[in-house]
Design a protein around this motif. Structure first.
Motif, PDB file in Angstrom:
ATOM      1  N   LEU A 126      -4.430   7.037   3.204  1.00 26.13           N
ATOM      2  CA  LEU A 126      -5.540   7.768   3.349  1.00 26.13           C
ATOM      3  C   LEU A 126      -6.673   7.215   2.609  1.00 26.13           C
ATOM      4  N   THR A 127      -6.414   7.081   1.238  1.00 24.37           N
ATOM      5  CA  THR A 127      -7.471   6.596   0.138  1.00 24.37           C
ATOM      6  C   THR A 127      -7.821   5.283   0.489  1.00 24.37           C
ATOM      7  N   THR A 384       3.851   7.278   8.519  1.00 21.20           N
ATOM      8  CA  THR A 384       2.981   7.502   7.494  1.00 21.20           C
ATOM      9  C   THR A 384       1.516   7.179   7.964  1.00 21.20           C
ATOM     10  N   THR A 385       1.066   6.199   8.505  1.00 22.17           N
ATOM     11  CA  THR A 385      -0.152   6.006   9.005  1.00 22.17           C
ATOM     12  C   THR A 385      -0.841   6.930   9.922  1.00 22.17           C
ATOM     13  N   LEU A 386       0.362   7.344  10.956  1.00 21.03           N
ATOM     14  CA  LEU A 386      -0.295   8.647  11.829  1.00 21.03           C
ATOM     15  C   LEU A 386      -0.639   9.749  11.203  1.00 21.03           C
ATOM     16  N   ILE A 387       0.088  10.293  10.266  1.00 25.30           N
ATOM     17  CA  ILE A 387       0.217  11.365   9.229  1.00 25.30           C
ATOM     18  C   ILE A 387      -1.231  11.146   8.478  1.00 25.30           C
ATOM     19  N   ALA A 388      -1.521  10.169   8.022  1.00 26.39           N
ATOM     20  CA  ALA A 388      -2.657  10.000   7.246  1.00 26.39           C
ATOM     21  C   ALA A 388      -4.085  10.203   8.127  1.00 26.39           C
ATOM     22  N   ILE A 389      -3.660   9.746   9.531  1.00 21.01           N
ATOM     23  CA  ILE A 389      -4.741   9.858  10.293  1.00 21.01           C
ATOM     24  C   ILE A 389      -5.201  11.338  10.831  1.00 21.01           C
TER      25      ILE A 389
END
Length: 467
Positions: A126-127, A384-389
């Motif tokens: 996310l960051t 993890t990328t999908l959750i950050a989105i």
């Protein structure tokens, strides 16, 4: 107790536990620590100090640093057990808790550690995407003016970061990441220094009076009374997250060579790493608050308190991105290793689980490819990328991660293992002092978690994904 083994400590290829000889030094360990500690947490410190004020903000920064230093030093002696120099190695945090505390505490540790490792990789994804967007916004503001509509969606850049991590995740193991950690540590110095420099320049400019205070943001002026309470709780979580590296502490110590003893080297690395990061944290948090006052942005390099020089803001955010590329791997590698070790032990005859293929890559060398590693690590990064989105709430996510990480992994388990390893007498002054520290940190973590969850809930009420 001296461990008997068919492998000699003096063997050129193997350590006393049969593993390939470890080569890490206090320098590489310090680099790993700085990489793990100085991450996205530093970016929220100006905001956190603004919520707490000069007195509580300064005290909290120093207090969390001292607690982390104390518990980390206690844990260095637990790498070997029962004797801190000649005992058997504990190569992972979970193994250490299992051997020293055993039973249900081992399972609780595993749940806490891996939940937080996964959480940190989500937070770093996310960051990094926020910093990519900040570069685009910075150039837009420079070209069209500070009032221009330069809003840009985060999720395409979150996906780009994830794709890059898919390739980087194929590095076979943690011991091959020293170079990445050193590069990332240099980057962390870079963007923290840029943030400090920009803050000093903004303070020197003067021009208008910035409201700061001993108790931070003012009720009825900056925030409502309820928001003041929630933000104060969330700020504690943000500062706690800034010092979160206990979940990879043991894995870092496990990279050290045996001479001098690992606990001595790790103590030196711990003092070095935490001292450096505390200095930067104090400068970033306090100077950032002085520069922005009670209106300090949640992320002081992407919240656009700084517009010019735009190229320096861009460089700072580029350093953040490069740093988080490395930090993601430092936190993800133990998760990768745990699943792959379990799979190879569960199905030792399976070629899918255990067989490695050597693939030559021009200009890179030989890549050791394993099908489980390729598929599992790729799926992990995608998830993890999908959750950050879906949940792009920087300060609330950082605060929640800090709250749930700090107590169990930075305080509770190190203290309990120390009490067992050192055979501290029950109800002695040392025992009572350690238990009081446990209780205090539990209360801090609980209120920080409550504040962060409230922040996520309030942001979800107005947030629409993929916009």
């Amino acid at each position: 107790m001296v461990v008997q083994s068919s492998f000699s400590i003096e063997d050129d290829k193997y350590d006393d536990d049969g593993s390939i000889k470890r080569t890490g030094t206090w320098v590489t360990a310090s680099a790993h620590i700085v990489t793990a500690v100085i991450g996205s947490g530093v970016l929220s410190l100006a905001w956190a100090v603004a919520q707490l004020g000069w007195i509580a903000g300064t005290v909290t920064l120093v207090l969390f640093s001292l607690i982390t230093l104390l518990t980390s030093i206690l844990m260095t002696n637990c790498y070997r057990y029962p004797d801190s120099i000649y005992g058997s190695r504990n190569p992972t945090y979970m193994k250490m808790v299992e051997n020293i505390l055993g039973g249900i505490q081992y399972k609780f540790c595993g749940l806490a550690q891996y939940t937080n490792l996964v959480g940190c990789t989500i937070g770093y994804t996310l960051t990094a995407s926020i910093s990519i967007v900040a570069i685009k916004k910075s150039n837009c503001f420079h070209k069209y003016g500070h009032e221009a509509d330069c809003n840009t969606a985060n999720y395409p850049y979150t996906a780009i970061f994830g794709i890059f991590q898919i390739f980087l995740s194929q590095i076979p193991d943690f011991h091959e990441l020293s170079w990445l950690s050193i590069v990332a540590a240099v980057m962390s110095f870079g963007y923290a220094s840029i943030g400090i420099g920009l803050s000093i320049a903004k303070i020197a400019e003067g021009g208008h009076h910035l409201e700061t205070g001993l108790t931070g943001v003012v009720v009825g002026v900056d925030v409502t009374s309820s928001n003041k309470i929630w933000n104060t709780f969330q700020a504690l979580g943000n500062i706690a997250f800034a010092y979160a590296f206990s979940m990879v502490f043991v894995e870092i110590q496990d990279t050290l060579k045996s001479n001098p003893p690992e606990n001595q080297t790790m103590k030196k690395a711990t003092v070095t790493g935490i001292s450096i990061t505390t200095l930067f944290y104090a400068l970033c948090g306090l100077l950032g608050y002085a520069a922005f006052g009670n209106n300090a942005p949640g992320n002081f390099l992407t919240g656009f308190g700084f517009y010019e020089p735009f190229w320096l803001v861009d460089i700072g955010n580029l350093f953040i991105i490069i740093h988080l590329i490395g930090a993601y791997q430092v936190f993800a590698q133990p998760v990768f290793s745990a699943v792959e070790s379990w799979g190879s032990k569960r199905w030792p005859q399976s070629k899918f689980m255990t067989k490695e293929y050597n693939a030559r890559i021009p200009l890179v060398g030989t890549w050791r490819m394993n099908m489980l590693r390729v598929i599992w690590r790729t799926m992990y990064v995608i998830i993890t990328t999908l959750i950050a989105i879906i949940f792009p709430f920087f300060n609330s996510i950082v605060g929640l991660l800090g709250a749930v990480t700090f107590f169990p992994l930075t305080v509770y388990f190190p203290i309990e293992m120390y009490l067992t390893q050192a055979k501290v007498v029950k109800y002695s002054s040392t025992w009572i002092g350690m238990k009081l520290l446990n209780g205090f940190c539990l209360i801090v973590s609980l209120v920080a978690a409550v504040g962060s969850i409230q922040g996520i809930v309030s942001e979800l009420e107005t947030y629409t994904p993929f916009k």
